[in-house]
Design a protein around this motif. Structure first.
Motif, PDB file in Angstrom:
ATOM      1  N   SER A 183       0.808  -1.221   0.000  1.00 16.13           N
ATOM      2  CA  SER A 183       0.000   0.000   0.000  1.00 16.13           C
ATOM      3  C   SER A 183       0.842   1.273   0.000  1.00 16.13           C
ATOM      4  CB  SER A 183      -0.940   0.013   1.214  1.00 16.13           C
ATOM      5  OG  SER A 183      -0.195  -0.072   2.418  1.00 16.13           O
ATOM      6  N   ASN A 184       2.115   1.141   0.326  1.00 14.94           N
ATOM      7  CA  ASN A 184       2.969   2.327   0.306  1.00 14.94           C
ATOM      8  C   ASN A 184       3.429   2.667  -1.116  1.00 14.94           C
ATOM      9  OD1 ASN A 184       4.513  -0.023   0.183  1.00 14.94           O
ATOM     10  ND2 ASN A 184       6.316   0.957   1.079  1.00 14.94           N
ATOM     11  N   GLN A 185       3.117   1.796  -2.066  1.00 22.83           N
ATOM     12  CA  GLN A 185       3.465   2.054  -3.455  1.00 22.83           C
ATOM     13  C   GLN A 185       2.205   2.535  -4.168  1.00 22.83           C
ATOM     14  OE1 GLN A 185       5.492  -1.293  -5.230  1.00 22.83           O
ATOM     15  NE2 GLN A 185       6.326  -1.926  -3.255  1.00 22.83           N
ATOM     16  N   ALA A 186       2.236   3.671  -4.738  1.00 23.70           N
ATOM     17  CA  ALA A 186       1.048   4.304  -5.323  1.00 23.70           C
ATOM     18  C   ALA A 186       0.395   3.386  -6.350  1.00 23.70           C
ATOM     19  CB  ALA A 186       1.439   5.623  -5.980  1.00 23.70           C
ATOM     20  N   GLY A 187      -0.902   3.137  -6.148  1.00 25.14           N
ATOM     21  CA  GLY A 187      -1.676   2.360  -7.108  1.00 25.14           C
ATOM     22  C   GLY A 187      -1.363   0.883  -7.110  1.00 25.14           C
ATOM     23  N   ASP A 188      -0.577   0.395  -6.162  1.00 24.94           N
ATOM     24  CA  ASP A 188      -0.185  -1.009  -6.170  1.00 24.94           C
ATOM     25  C   ASP A 188      -0.828  -1.749  -5.008  1.00 24.94           C
ATOM     26  OD1 ASP A 188       0.997  -3.204  -7.220  1.00 24.94           O
ATOM     27  OD2 ASP A 188       3.057  -2.504  -7.011  1.00 24.94           O
ATOM     28  N   SER A 189      -0.906  -3.043  -5.126  1.00 21.44           N
ATOM     29  CA  SER A 189      -1.410  -3.926  -4.077  1.00 21.44           C
ATOM     30  C   SER A 189      -0.823  -5.297  -4.330  1.00 21.44           C
ATOM     31  CB  SER A 189      -2.943  -3.994  -4.118  1.00 21.44           C
ATOM     32  OG  SER A 189      -3.367  -4.720  -5.259  1.00 21.44           O
ATOM     33  N   LEU A 190      -1.067  -6.225  -3.442  1.00 23.13           N
ATOM     34  CA  LEU A 190      -0.603  -7.598  -3.660  1.00 23.13           C
ATOM     35  C   LEU A 190      -1.171  -8.136  -4.973  1.00 23.13           C
ATOM     36  CD1 LEU A 190       0.737 -10.255  -2.836  1.00 23.13           C
ATOM     37  CD2 LEU A 190      -1.281 -10.753  -1.434  1.00 23.13           C
ATOM     38  N   LEU A 191      -2.414  -7.777  -5.294  1.00 24.31           N
ATOM     39  CA  LEU A 191      -3.061  -8.297  -6.497  1.00 24.31           C
ATOM     40  C   LEU A 191      -2.386  -7.766  -7.759  1.00 24.31           C
ATOM     41  CD1 LEU A 191      -6.845  -8.045  -5.540  1.00 24.31           C
ATOM     42  CD2 LEU A 191      -5.142  -9.757  -4.884  1.00 24.31           C
ATOM     43  N   THR A 192      -2.206  -6.449  -7.840  1.00 20.66           N
ATOM     44  CA  THR A 192      -1.588  -5.881  -9.035  1.00 20.66           C
ATOM     45  C   THR A 192      -0.116  -6.273  -9.130  1.00 20.66           C
ATOM     46  OG1 THR A 192      -1.243  -3.827  -7.793  1.00 20.66           O
ATOM     47  CG2 THR A 192      -3.182  -3.952  -9.192  1.00 20.66           C
ATOM     48  N   HIS A 193       0.548  -6.418  -7.981  1.00 25.36           N
ATOM     49  CA  HIS A 193       1.943  -6.875  -7.954  1.00 25.36           C
ATOM     50  C   HIS A 193       2.038  -8.286  -8.533  1.00 25.36           C
ATOM     51  CE1 HIS A 193       6.041  -7.520  -6.505  1.00 25.36           C
ATOM     52  NE2 HIS A 193       5.628  -8.618  -5.903  1.00 25.36           N
ATOM     53  N   ALA A 194       1.126  -9.172  -8.111  1.00 27.01           N
ATOM     54  CA  ALA A 194       1.136 -10.549  -8.606  1.00 27.01           C
ATOM     55  C   ALA A 194       0.807 -10.597 -10.092  1.00 27.01           C
ATOM     56  CB  ALA A 194       0.137 -11.389  -7.811  1.00 27.01           C
ATOM     57  N   TRP A 195      -0.199  -9.802 -10.503  1.00 26.66           N
ATOM     58  CA  TRP A 195      -0.603  -9.818 -11.907  1.00 26.66           C
ATOM     59  C   TRP A 195       0.502  -9.281 -12.811  1.00 26.66           C
ATOM     60  CZ3 TRP A 195      -1.454  -6.175 -15.785  1.00 26.66           C
ATOM     61  CH2 TRP A 195      -2.141  -6.649 -16.906  1.00 26.66           C
ATOM     62  N   ARG A 196       1.163  -8.211 -12.393  1.00 24.49           N
ATOM     63  CA  ARG A 196       2.230  -7.633 -13.211  1.00 24.49           C
ATOM     64  C   ARG A 196       3.372  -8.634 -13.398  1.00 24.49           C
ATOM     65  NH1 ARG A 196       2.843  -3.506 -10.509  1.00 24.49           N
ATOM     66  NH2 ARG A 196       4.596  -4.132  -9.207  1.00 24.49           N
ATOM     67  N   ASN A 197       3.755  -9.322 -12.305  1.00 25.44           N
ATOM     68  CA  ASN A 197       4.836 -10.308 -12.420  1.00 25.44           C
ATOM     69  C   ASN A 197       4.411 -11.499 -13.275  1.00 25.44           C
ATOM     70  OD1 ASN A 197       7.434  -9.837 -10.666  1.00 25.44           O
ATOM     71  ND2 ASN A 197       5.732  -8.992  -9.474  1.00 25.44           N
ATOM     72  N   TRP A 198       3.155 -11.924 -13.116  1.00 25.72           N
ATOM     73  CA  TRP A 198       2.670 -13.051 -13.922  1.00 25.72           C
ATOM     74  C   TRP A 198       2.660 -12.668 -15.399  1.00 25.72           C
ATOM     75  CZ3 TRP A 198      -1.311 -14.084 -17.294  1.00 25.72           C
ATOM     76  CH2 TRP A 198      -1.570 -15.435 -17.547  1.00 25.72           C
ATOM     77  N   ASN A 199       2.235 -11.468 -15.700  1.00 30.60           N
ATOM     78  CA  ASN A 199       2.134 -10.986 -17.076  1.00 30.60           C
ATOM     79  C   ASN A 199       3.508 -10.816 -17.710  1.00 30.60           C
ATOM     80  OD1 ASN A 199       0.135 -10.355 -19.014  1.00 30.60           O
ATOM     81  ND2 ASN A 199       0.637  -8.192 -18.860  1.00 30.60           N
ATOM     82  N   GLU A 200       4.511 -10.517 -16.883  1.00 31.24           N
ATOM     83  CA  GLU A 200       5.873 -10.305 -17.397  1.00 31.24           C
ATOM     84  C   GLU A 200       6.707 -11.574 -17.375  1.00 31.24           C
ATOM     85  OE1 GLU A 200       7.359  -7.175 -14.951  1.00 31.24           O
ATOM     86  OE2 GLU A 200       6.115  -5.611 -15.897  1.00 31.24           O
ATOM     87  N   GLY A 201       6.081 -12.698 -16.968  1.00 32.44           N
ATOM     88  CA  GLY A 201       6.800 -13.971 -16.946  1.00 32.44           C
ATOM     89  C   GLY A 201       7.674 -14.177 -15.733  1.00 32.44           C
ATOM     90  N   THR A 202       7.470 -13.361 -14.687  1.00 29.41           N
ATOM     91  CA  THR A 202       8.276 -13.484 -13.466  1.00 29.41           C
ATOM     92  C   THR A 202       7.382 -13.777 -12.261  1.00 29.41           C
ATOM     93  OG1 THR A 202       8.151 -11.081 -13.136  1.00 29.41           O
ATOM     94  CG2 THR A 202      10.072 -11.939 -14.334  1.00 29.41           C
ATOM     95  N   ALA A 203       6.378 -14.637 -12.466  1.00 21.47           N
ATOM     96  CA  ALA A 203       5.377 -14.890 -11.425  1.00 21.47           C
ATOM     97  C   ALA A 203       5.988 -15.406 -10.128  1.00 21.47           C
ATOM     98  CB  ALA A 203       4.332 -15.881 -11.935  1.00 21.47           C
ATOM     99  N   LEU A 204       7.087 -16.143 -10.223  1.00 27.47           N
ATOM    100  CA  LEU A 204       7.687 -16.712  -9.013  1.00 27.47           C
ATOM    101  C   LEU A 204       8.298 -15.646  -8.106  1.00 27.47           C
ATOM    102  CD1 LEU A 204       9.292 -19.995 -10.390  1.00 27.47           C
ATOM    103  CD2 LEU A 204       7.205 -19.731  -9.043  1.00 27.47           C
TER     104      LEU A 204
END
Length: 662
Positions: A542-563
């Protein structure tokens, strides 16, 4: 042996067991798209959404996605007697076959499976429009060896009956089956179905056009089928469908053979008997006897129903009595609610560890004393909760009711709640991947029971790590039904007068518009899955603007770095299982409620690795919060009061439910 015919190809022959309908795809020559185009991405997205929606919507679903030239329209339908599992499996196979056969065509259609299903997409609107081509047809090579003329007569009468039954169906199902006697000892079975977006007249036209193929392709054959874009039809000499009284046309029999005049009956003798008495005399005698007999039967049935009702009431009263504890016994069990025995405190009251006279360890919930709920209403809700029996739900042992004191007695779970493990830097080491995977499965099974398998349909509305308790072997049990809602069997969603739950776990349609459904619990389950995998709370970013665990997970999954999302302590876990669970969690938290799978589909995805998962879209916006802020309603189905409190996660938030039939 079955021969398959297509209006756009030559006759093909192939071997089958029985008259199994083989998958077939038709790619339209109306234009192509490139793989990475907007249309291509939208096509894959909407076909993926069919998987979770067709079976959840009763076997038929239409939708569109995109704008202008990138817009894709899609339709999915399963046969009227398909199970949700069979429907999902058929569509999964059919959609994969469709994409493989028609990789870049803007319009395509697929029939597949047995029982069959249909998947279709196009770059134009086609819902409710009758289309009679293309056609896929086939027949059993076994011939009718006896009287073909008699077979044709019976067949035509049966088909006419089933066409009328199917075309007069509802806007959600146009499906019918029927059978007709075929002398000497056989029957003909038939099944017809239209896409329910067709009008009754267009459905009738489609089915009769399909039946018209009998003369040209299948005359004299024991069985066959015809499939068109808006309907399908099949017949055979054995029952190949699951019968349902509401969709079965009347059984037909061939017309009786001419018979000789009947002999004089007893009635005719009485009518013209001695003394010139007429049939009216018989009526005068018989009618009162029949009426008297009917009255006796009605009185006997009424007596029996009254006795059954009384017995049921006595059984319920006895069961309530067996669950009710003396309040003094509760005081003794908790050492007069000593602070040393307190496990936690929440909006509904405090939870204490206790020990009953028989030695059982229990968790005792002392509800807040300002409830307006009546005594009988409280007992009724206790009875309902006591009937919820599943290995992944916390079990209610009983209750105590004395003046303003309302107490619930639950099984005691020594390992407290899930949040005390996965968010603790030391305790999380006890939860290896195999155990976390078991916890994810267990939570899903508990939700399936609440949503589909119990005699009630219950929406939990506050699924979170603090409300998942762990037994001695770290098996999960869903607790705290204080915000739960009871749905009727055919109810899909409801609107809340006030928002209750925990920010971060709330589905967007509920948090913003007060609309909740089983998909609200699915959203919270997805958040929970990602928390279990990452060891991070939903508000960790929550200290990162516009980010959350959900968007963090989705961004990594979308970029091929889900792990990158994975808890660093999980070094030895199955990477394929972890990746599949991340994928599954992201599917559950999609903003569009239609794209989220049902919890029953989640179970299938967890248990079947041969099942391909659709591509998730970006998750919903997450309302970040540094604390769990919850709007709580009072623990009463009649309460119209609410209050807002800041609640720290507790060991056991189990409480009386707010189970409101809507």
């Amino acid at each position: 042996m079955l021969v398959k015919l297509e209006a756009f190809s030559s006759i093909l022959s192939y071997l089958l067991i029985g008259v199994t309908i083989v998958a077939a795809s038709k790619c339209y020559d109306t234009g192509n798209f490139t793989v990475n185009s907007t249309y291509g991405k939208n096509r894959d997205l909407i076909l993926a959404s069919l998987l979770s929606n067709v079976s959840a919507k009763g076997g038929f679903f239409t939708d569109s996605v995109g704008q202008n030239s990138g817009r894709v329209y899609a339709l999915g339908m399963c046969r009227g007697d398909s199970t949700p599992h069979g429907c999902y499996t058929c569509l999964n196979s059919s959609i994969h076959g469709l994409i493989a056969s028609c990789p870049n065509q803007k319009q395509a259609l697929s029939w597949g499976g047995d029982p069959p299903c249909m998947a279709r997409y196009a770059d134009r609107p086609f819902f409710g429009i009758l289309e009679l081509e293309p056609t896929d047809a086939g027949y059993n090579t076994g011939d009718i060896t006896s009287n073909l003329t008699e077979f044709d007569t019976v067949w035509e009468g049966l088909i006419d009956s089933v066409v009328r039954k199917a075309s007069n169906g509802s806007s959600s199902l146009k499906y019918a089956t029927g059978e007709a006697d075929l002398p000497p000892f056989r029957k003909i079975y038939a099944l017809m179905q239209c896409t329910p977006d067709l009008s009754d007249k267009d459905c009738d036209t489609c089915l009769r056009q399909s039946a018209g193929y009998y003369e040209s392709c299948c005359h004299g054959k024991q069985g066959g089928y015809v499939q068109k874009p808006n309907c399908w039809f099949r017949w055979d000499l054995y029952p190949f469908y699951v019968s349902n009284a509401s969709t079965t046309a009347p059984t037909l029999s061939p017309p009786p053979s001419p018979a000789s005049p009947p002999p004089h009956s007893v009635n005719s003798t009485i009518t013209k008997g001695e003394g010139g008495r007429s049939s009216e005399t018989l009526v005068i005698i018989v009618v009162p006897i029949v009426i008297f007999g009917a009255v006796l039967v009605i009185l006997a049935v009424a007596c029996l129903l009254k006795r059954i009702k009384k017995t049921k009431q006595e059984d319920n009263k006895s069961h309530v009595g067996s669950l009710q504890f003396d309040f003094n016994a509760v005081r003794v069990a908790t050492e007069n609610f000593a602070d040393a025995n307190m496990l936690g405190r929440g909006g509904f009251g405090s939870v204490y560890k206790g020990k009953l006279e028989d030695g059982r360890k229990v968790a005792i919930k002392r509800l807040s004393g300002n409830s307006t709920q009546g005594e009988q209403e409280f007992k009724n809700e206790v009875m309902l909760l006591a009937k919820l029996q599943h290995r992944n739900l916390v079990r209610l042992h009983g209750f105590s009711l004395e003046q303003k004191e309302r107490v619930l007695i639950y099984e005691f779970l020594p390992n407290s709640s899930l949040d005390n493990f996965i968010f603790d830097p030391v305790k999380r080491l006890q939860l290896k991947w195999e155990k976390r995977y078991t916890i994810i499965e267990g939570i899903a099974k508990g939700l399936v029971y609440l949503h589909e398998d119990s005699q009630y349909r219950i929406i939990h509305r506050d699924l979170k790590a603090a409300n998942i308790l762990l037994d001695e072997e770290m098996n999960p049990k869903i607790s705290d039904f204080g915000m739960a809602k009871l749905f009727s069997v055919d109810q899909s969603r409801a609107d809340a007068s006030k928002i209750v739950g925990t920010f971060g776990y709330m589905a967007p349609e509920y948090a913003w518009h007060g609309q909740y459904s089983v998909k609200s619990d699915v959203y919270a389950f997805g958040v929970l899955v990602l928390e279990i995998i990452s060891g991070q709370k939903i508000n960790s970013y929550s200290n990162q603007a516009g980010d959350s665990l959900l968007t963090h997970a989705w961004r990594n999954w979308n970029e091929g770095t889900a792990l990158e999302v994975l808890d660093p302590t999980l070094r030895d876990g199955s990477r394929s299982e972890i990746m599949r669970c991340i994928h599954l969690g992201l599917l559950c938290v999609q903003e569009n409620i239609a794209y989220r799978p049902t919890i029953a589909s989640v179970i299938l995805m967890l248990s079947s690795y041969s099942m391909s998962l659709p591509v998730p879209s970006r998750p919903a916006f997450c309302m970040n919060s540094t604390m769990e802020t919850t709007t709580m309603s009072e623990p009463s189905s009649l309460s119209n009061q609410s209050k807002t409190e800041v609640i720290q996660a507790s060991v056991n938030e189990a409480s009386i439910s707010e189970l409101d039939p809507r």
